[in-house]
Design a protein around this motif. Structure first.
Motif, mmCIF file in Angstrom:
data_model
loop_
_atom_site.group_PDB
_atom_site.id
_atom_site.type_symbol
_atom_site.label_atom_id
_atom_site.label_comp_id
_atom_site.label_asym_id
_atom_site.label_seq_id
_atom_site.Cartn_x
_atom_site.Cartn_y
_atom_site.Cartn_z
ATOM 1 N N ALA A 106 7.347 -5.840 -34.864
ATOM 2 C CA ALA A 106 6.222 -5.394 -34.033
ATOM 3 C C ALA A 106 4.965 -6.202 -34.337
ATOM 4 C CB ALA A 106 5.970 -3.914 -34.270
ATOM 5 N N ALA A 107 4.748 -6.533 -35.596
ATOM 6 C CA ALA A 107 3.574 -7.337 -35.966
ATOM 7 C C ALA A 107 3.689 -8.753 -35.409
ATOM 8 C CB ALA A 107 3.422 -7.362 -37.479
ATOM 9 N N ARG A 108 4.876 -9.342 -35.459
ATOM 10 C CA ARG A 108 5.053 -10.697 -34.903
ATOM 11 C C ARG A 108 4.817 -10.704 -33.410
ATOM 12 N NH1 ARG A 108 10.629 -13.104 -36.744
ATOM 13 N NH2 ARG A 108 11.126 -11.036 -36.054
ATOM 14 N N LEU A 109 5.292 -9.649 -32.741
ATOM 15 C CA LEU A 109 5.054 -9.579 -31.295
ATOM 16 C C LEU A 109 3.556 -9.467 -31.007
ATOM 17 C CD1 LEU A 109 7.955 -7.309 -30.034
ATOM 18 C CD2 LEU A 109 7.591 -9.704 -29.501
ATOM 19 N N ALA A 110 2.861 -8.683 -31.796
ATOM 20 C CA ALA A 110 1.416 -8.540 -31.597
ATOM 21 C C ALA A 110 0.708 -9.859 -31.864
ATOM 22 C CB ALA A 110 0.863 -7.456 -32.500
ATOM 23 N N ASN A 111 1.122 -10.598 -32.885
ATOM 24 C CA ASN A 111 0.507 -11.882 -33.198
ATOM 25 C C ASN A 111 0.841 -12.933 -32.152
ATOM 26 O OD1 ASN A 111 -0.709 -10.938 -35.476
ATOM 27 N ND2 ASN A 111 0.952 -11.577 -36.846
ATOM 28 N N SER A 112 2.051 -12.897 -31.636
ATOM 29 C CA SER A 112 2.430 -13.886 -30.622
ATOM 30 C C SER A 112 1.688 -13.629 -29.323
ATOM 31 C CB SER A 112 3.932 -13.887 -30.406
ATOM 32 O OG SER A 112 4.325 -12.700 -29.752
ATOM 33 N N GLN A 113 1.317 -12.389 -29.061
ATOM 34 C CA GLN A 113 0.567 -12.069 -27.850
ATOM 35 C C GLN A 113 -0.819 -12.693 -27.924
ATOM 36 O OE1 GLN A 113 -0.574 -8.040 -27.437
ATOM 37 N NE2 GLN A 113 -1.473 -8.338 -25.432
ATOM 38 N N THR A 120 0.716 -14.824 -19.123
ATOM 39 C CA THR A 120 1.788 -13.985 -19.657
ATOM 40 C C THR A 120 1.258 -12.928 -20.622
ATOM 41 O OG1 THR A 120 2.167 -15.542 -21.426
ATOM 42 C CG2 THR A 120 3.491 -15.802 -19.425
ATOM 43 N N ALA A 121 -0.037 -12.895 -20.813
ATOM 44 C CA ALA A 121 -0.631 -11.962 -21.759
ATOM 45 C C ALA A 121 -0.380 -10.522 -21.353
ATOM 46 C CB ALA A 121 -2.124 -12.226 -21.901
ATOM 47 N N THR A 122 -0.479 -10.231 -20.084
ATOM 48 C CA THR A 122 -0.287 -8.862 -19.624
ATOM 49 C C THR A 122 1.150 -8.414 -19.842
ATOM 50 O OG1 THR A 122 -1.940 -9.305 -17.955
ATOM 51 C CG2 THR A 122 -0.616 -7.333 -17.669
ATOM 52 N N SER A 123 2.061 -9.285 -19.493
ATOM 53 C CA SER A 123 3.464 -8.904 -19.670
ATOM 54 C C SER A 123 3.820 -8.808 -21.149
ATOM 55 C CB SER A 123 4.394 -9.875 -18.945
ATOM 56 O OG SER A 123 4.293 -11.163 -19.521
ATOM 57 N N ARG A 124 3.233 -9.682 -21.948
ATOM 58 C CA ARG A 124 3.502 -9.631 -23.376
ATOM 59 C C ARG A 124 2.857 -8.402 -24.013
ATOM 60 N NH1 ARG A 124 3.615 -15.557 -25.998
ATOM 61 N NH2 ARG A 124 5.458 -16.222 -24.906
ATOM 62 N N ALA A 125 1.708 -7.996 -23.527
ATOM 63 C CA ALA A 125 1.061 -6.801 -24.077
ATOM 64 C C ALA A 125 1.934 -5.577 -23.837
ATOM 65 C CB ALA A 125 -0.320 -6.608 -23.467
ATOM 66 N N ALA A 126 2.489 -5.504 -22.655
ATOM 67 C CA ALA A 126 3.378 -4.379 -22.347
ATOM 68 C C ALA A 126 4.631 -4.433 -23.220
ATOM 69 C CB ALA A 126 3.753 -4.403 -20.872
ATOM 70 N N ALA A 127 5.159 -5.639 -23.378
ATOM 71 C CA ALA A 127 6.352 -5.781 -24.217
ATOM 72 C C ALA A 127 6.031 -5.449 -25.669
ATOM 73 C CB ALA A 127 6.901 -7.200 -24.104
ATOM 74 N N THR A 128 4.837 -5.836 -26.115
ATOM 75 C CA THR A 128 4.443 -5.542 -27.490
ATOM 76 C C THR A 128 4.307 -4.047 -27.706
ATOM 77 O OG1 THR A 128 3.304 -7.657 -27.627
ATOM 78 C CG2 THR A 128 2.704 -5.995 -29.252
ATOM 79 N N ARG A 129 3.662 -3.374 -26.743
ATOM 80 C CA ARG A 129 3.538 -1.904 -26.856
ATOM 81 C C ARG A 129 4.917 -1.249 -26.853
ATOM 82 N NH1 ARG A 129 -0.554 -2.694 -23.071
ATOM 83 N NH2 ARG A 129 0.825 -1.956 -21.436
ATOM 84 N N ASP A 130 5.775 -1.742 -25.974
ATOM 85 C CA ASP A 130 7.140 -1.192 -25.922
ATOM 86 C C ASP A 130 7.880 -1.430 -27.240
ATOM 87 O OD1 ASP A 130 6.605 -0.383 -23.369
ATOM 88 O OD2 ASP A 130 7.745 -2.002 -22.397
ATOM 89 N N ALA A 132 6.502 -1.934 -30.211
ATOM 90 C CA ALA A 132 5.893 -1.112 -31.268
ATOM 91 C C ALA A 132 6.354 0.336 -31.141
ATOM 92 C CB ALA A 132 4.373 -1.209 -31.193
ATOM 93 N N LEU A 133 6.429 0.835 -29.914
ATOM 94 C CA LEU A 133 6.900 2.201 -29.680
ATOM 95 C C LEU A 133 8.364 2.343 -30.093
ATOM 96 C CD1 LEU A 133 6.388 5.031 -28.574
ATOM 97 C CD2 LEU A 133 7.089 4.177 -26.328
ATOM 98 N N LYS A 139 12.047 4.091 -36.564
ATOM 99 C CA LYS A 139 11.713 4.501 -37.935
ATOM 100 C C LYS A 139 11.798 6.015 -38.083
ATOM 101 C CE LYS A 139 7.689 2.615 -38.315
ATOM 102 N NZ LYS A 139 6.411 2.106 -38.802
ATOM 103 N N ARG A 140 11.235 6.728 -37.133
ATOM 104 C CA ARG A 140 11.258 8.199 -37.217
ATOM 105 C C ARG A 140 12.675 8.753 -37.106
ATOM 106 N NH1 ARG A 140 6.024 10.490 -33.956
ATOM 107 N NH2 ARG A 140 4.469 9.264 -35.066
ATOM 108 N N ALA A 141 13.445 8.196 -36.171
ATOM 109 C CA ALA A 141 14.829 8.661 -35.995
ATOM 110 C C ALA A 141 15.652 8.373 -37.243
ATOM 111 C CB ALA A 141 15.463 7.993 -34.779
#
Length: 182
Positions: A106-113, A120-130, A132-133, A139-141
């Motif tokens: 998740a951190a690498r995705l955030a840094n790559s964004q 592609t920033a908008t699409s990457r932001a959505a992918a990053t949020r997805d 991270a979620l 982790k919780r499961a």
């Protein structure tokens, strides 16, 4: 009148002697009967005391056998519980590595964004949020699954311990005391 008394006096004395002899014989018979009954009661009391001692000894043997079998079951169960606890700790350590990998992804995705162009920033932001979620849900499961597995392992170990204790007591009853009724 005194002559009549003199004539019947030997008969009265004879009757008194016979009565005394009969009373003595009766008293002797009663004494012998009482002694016989007393000896029988004493013998019965001795047999009862002996049977009581034998029953107490058998009960002690049975109780010791029960306690030994239960102690063995508890020791075996504790080993199983300890093994389940160790397995759960190992699984948690392994899961910690998985959670760390999800966090780093998740951190690498955030840094790559941040380093990408605006198209592609908008699409990457959505992918990053997805991502991270998804990482958070994973982790919780995984944490919850580990907790439930630890509880289930311990519950199973405790159930098996109880079952082993019951089986060992039943086997004691069947093998050591085959004529005893439950």
């Amino acid at each position: 009148m005194s002559t009549i008394w003199l004539k019947i006096l030997p008969y009265i004395v004879a009757l008194l002697l016979v009565a005394c002899a009969l009373f003595g014989a009766y008293h002797h018979g009663v004494s012998v009967t009482n002694e016989t009954w007393q000896s029988q009661w004493n013998a019965r009391d001795t047999r009862d005391a002996q049977a009581k001692a034998e029953n107490e000894a058998a009960a002690r043997v049975r109780e010791q056998a029960y306690q030994q079998s239960i102690n063995k079951a508890v020791q075996d169960g504790q080993r199983t519980i300890d093994q389940a606890t160790a397995d759960a700790s190992a699984a948690r350590a392994s899961a910690d590595g998985l959670r760390g990998a999800a966090d780093s992804l998740a951190a690498r995705l955030a840094n790559s964004q941040a380093s990408s162009n605006s198209c592609t920033a908008t699409s990457r932001a959505a992918a990053t949020r997805d991502a991270a979620l998804l990482a958070d849900v994973l982790k919780r499961a995984d944490q919850r699954a580990g907790d439930l597995a630890a509880v289930a392992d311990q519950a199973r170990a405790r159930g098996l311990t109880c079952e082993q204790a019951y089986d060992s007591i039943t086997n004691i009853e069947l093998h050591l005391f085959p004529n005893s009724s439950k």
